[in-house]
Design an enzyme around this catalytic site. Sequence first.
Site, PDB file in Angstrom:
ATOM      1  N   SER A 145      15.520 -15.453  20.488  1.00  0.00           N
ATOM      2  CA  SER A 145      14.404 -16.381  19.974  1.00  0.00           C
ATOM      3  C   SER A 145      15.000 -17.766  19.550  1.00  0.00           C
ATOM      4  O   SER A 145      14.471 -18.709  19.942  1.00  0.00           O
ATOM      5  CB  SER A 145      13.814 -15.532  18.639  1.00  0.00           C
ATOM      6  OG  SER A 145      13.118 -14.636  19.180  1.00  0.00           O
ATOM      7  N   LEU A 174      14.811  -8.370  22.245  1.00  0.00           N
ATOM      8  CA  LEU A 174      15.045  -9.697  21.968  1.00  0.00           C
ATOM      9  C   LEU A 174      16.427  -9.897  21.210  1.00  0.00           C
ATOM     10  O   LEU A 174      16.678 -10.904  20.604  1.00  0.00           O
ATOM     11  CB  LEU A 174      13.985 -10.624  21.266  1.00  0.00           C
ATOM     12  CG  LEU A 174      12.395 -10.715  21.881  1.00  0.00           C
ATOM     13  CD1 LEU A 174      11.629 -11.464  21.088  1.00  0.00           C
ATOM     14  CD2 LEU A 174      12.602 -11.235  23.497  1.00  0.00           C
ATOM     15  N   GLY A 175      17.290  -8.906  21.341  1.00  0.00           N
ATOM     16  CA  GLY A 175      18.321  -8.704  20.582  1.00  0.00           C
ATOM     17  C   GLY A 175      18.330  -8.826  19.176  1.00  0.00           C
ATOM     18  O   GLY A 175      19.199  -9.888  18.441  1.00  0.00           O
ATOM     19  N   TYR A 222      10.336   3.503   7.697  1.00  0.00           N
ATOM     20  CA  TYR A 222      10.287   2.265   7.590  1.00  0.00           C
ATOM     21  C   TYR A 222       9.959   1.881   6.047  1.00  0.00           C
ATOM     22  O   TYR A 222       8.618   2.343   5.758  1.00  0.00           O
ATOM     23  CB  TYR A 222       9.499   1.533   8.603  1.00  0.00           C
ATOM     24  CG  TYR A 222      10.077   1.823  10.141  1.00  0.00           C
ATOM     25  CD1 TYR A 222      11.527   2.034  10.182  1.00  0.00           C
ATOM     26  CD2 TYR A 222       9.358   1.693  11.217  1.00  0.00           C
ATOM     27  CE1 TYR A 222      12.164   2.010  11.322  1.00  0.00           C
ATOM     28  CE2 TYR A 222       9.863   1.596  12.465  1.00  0.00           C
ATOM     29  CZ  TYR A 222      11.180   1.922  12.538  1.00  0.00           C
ATOM     30  OH  TYR A 222      11.934   2.224  13.763  1.00  0.00           O
ATOM     31  N   GLY A 259      18.791 -18.091  18.849  1.00  0.00           N
ATOM     32  CA  GLY A 259      20.127 -18.092  18.972  1.00  0.00           C
ATOM     33  C   GLY A 259      20.634 -17.912  17.721  1.00  0.00           C
ATOM     34  O   GLY A 259      20.605 -17.398  16.764  1.00  0.00           O
TER      35      GLY A 259
END
Length: 343
Positions: A214, A208-209, A60, A216
């Site tokens: 959160s 949360l995909g 990261y 869409g």
Amino acid sequence: MATVGRIKLGSEGLEVSAQGLGCMSMSSGYGTPKPEPDMITLIHHAIQRGVTFLDTSDIYGPHTNEILLGKALKGGVRDKVELASKFGISFSDGKVDIRGDPAYVRAACEASLKRLEVDCIDLYYQHRVDTRVPIEVTIGELKKLVEEGKVKYIGLSEASASTIRRAHAVHPITAVQLEWSLWARDVEEEIIPTCRELGIGIVAYSPLGRGFFSTGAKVVESFSEHDFRKRLPRFYPENMEHNKTIFERVNEMAKRKECSPSQLALAWVHHQGNDVCPIPGTTKIENLNQNIGALSLKLTPEEMAELESYVAADAIKGERSGPGIATYNTEGDTPPLSSWEAA
């Protein structure tokens, strides 16, 4: 404000906050790095609320996220957290490689310890499996690091069921990190049952995909030029046009439950069992507080089934990962890659 509870992760003695904090987006992956002082404030706020399980990786940044965590953990903060980091994705001269050879494992660990400014990493994952090196060899070196006190517990990320079994036979695996959310459920067929059979904890990244649950389809409007999500098929315009109806249904249910759609999606992950710790990432304190609120949201079996009906496999368009993105597959762990994917 209520604080986050605790759970036991795996069967080796590690105890963590029931919800963790994925720190990647503070430094990389989703665009430009955020201001360091703001992120340190966010981390300290999370710890005060009881979110003490902090997740980072040497890739990261690369490296800058571990340095950030190192700064945030000064002044007596280190003893309050469970620190997780990862190795295995090598990035140099513009090239990405997956490595699990013993010399690299040791060098990566030593470098992470210096950047984090700690003597020991609580949970050290192999970020992606190097299929050129027998997993027994990689875990053998990690076992030595445990014996030397540089690592407390060993984890795997995006590993296949067979690899998890082989690794666990060499040294107990405490946790497996994998993508698990309402629209990433392929792990439920083989990986999750394997972990539970062996007493291995489950750490769910991107619960949360990757931001989808959160806001869409609007989430793509926030993507910067360097946001890797642009390369994920589910976020392609033609697929998002279809997938946005999933968010709309989740949002309708959230209104009935008087919560946000992200809280509803996160609560679904929490309801998978007390051996599961989701690690949603955020760079905003208000979002962190909202994520914590998902812990108090109760879902009935009927509501769980209703949510799952919205995201049946044939209801989602696009693969969860894209070309050159490193994720597990059930046949042989990490495929070749030309670019790295965060998690």
